[in-house]
Design a protein around this motif. Structure first.
Motif, PDB file in Angstrom:
ATOM      1  N   GLU A 187       1.475-100.788 109.778  1.00 27.17           N
ATOM      2  CA  GLU A 187       2.377-101.655 110.420  1.00 27.17           C
ATOM      3  C   GLU A 187       1.507-102.068 111.609  1.00 27.17           C
ATOM      4  OE1 GLU A 187       5.225-102.881 109.457  1.00 27.17           O
ATOM      5  OE2 GLU A 187       5.596-101.308 108.103  1.00 27.17           O
ATOM      6  N   PHE A 190       2.012 -96.222 108.914  1.00 24.75           N
ATOM      7  CA  PHE A 190       3.330 -96.162 108.936  1.00 24.75           C
ATOM      8  C   PHE A 190       4.029 -94.953 109.537  1.00 24.75           C
ATOM      9  CE2 PHE A 190       7.547 -95.349 107.422  1.00 24.75           C
ATOM     10  CZ  PHE A 190       8.403 -96.481 107.811  1.00 24.75           C
ATOM     11  N   THR A 243       4.092 -94.770 113.611  1.00 24.80           N
ATOM     12  CA  THR A 243       4.684 -95.768 114.399  1.00 24.80           C
ATOM     13  C   THR A 243       6.031 -95.480 114.566  1.00 24.80           C
ATOM     14  OG1 THR A 243       5.490 -96.920 112.441  1.00 24.80           O
ATOM     15  CG2 THR A 243       3.276 -97.339 113.249  1.00 24.80           C
ATOM     16  N   HIS A 281       9.943 -97.027 114.884  1.00 26.71           N
ATOM     17  CA  HIS A 281      10.684 -97.809 114.526  1.00 26.71           C
ATOM     18  C   HIS A 281      11.609 -98.460 115.792  1.00 26.71           C
ATOM     19  CE1 HIS A 281      13.909-100.122 111.725  1.00 26.71           C
ATOM     20  NE2 HIS A 281      13.117-100.953 112.243  1.00 26.71           N
ATOM     21  N   TYR A 332       7.933-102.496 114.942  1.00 28.79           N
ATOM     22  CA  TYR A 332       7.366-101.199 114.985  1.00 28.79           C
ATOM     23  C   TYR A 332       6.248-101.230 116.149  1.00 28.79           C
ATOM     24  CZ  TYR A 332       9.224-100.146 110.327  1.00 28.79           C
ATOM     25  OH  TYR A 332      10.140 -99.912 109.259  1.00 28.79           O
TER      26      TYR A 332
END
Length: 50
Positions: free
Chosen positions: A4, A15, A18, A20, A35
């Motif tokens: 991301e 991913f 990270t 959200h 993100y």
């Protein structure tokens, strides 16, 4: 593994490293869905919600 782009620093991160970020606004803009890397989250965003 997918990656991301951090909405703050622009770096590419796996991913699973990270955060959200989903911000619901009370406006016509609706929600912001991003993100961010954990470093940017801890330095820039976490203090805002602490």
């Amino acid at each position: 593994m997918s990656s991301e782009t951090c909405a703050v620093c622009g770096g590419q991160f796996p991913f699973d490293s990270t955060v959200h970020l989903l911000v619901h606004t009370n406006s016509e803009e609706g929600a912001f869905d991003y993100y961010v890397c954990r470093s940017c989250y801890e330095e820039e965003l976490a203090p805002l919600v602490a």
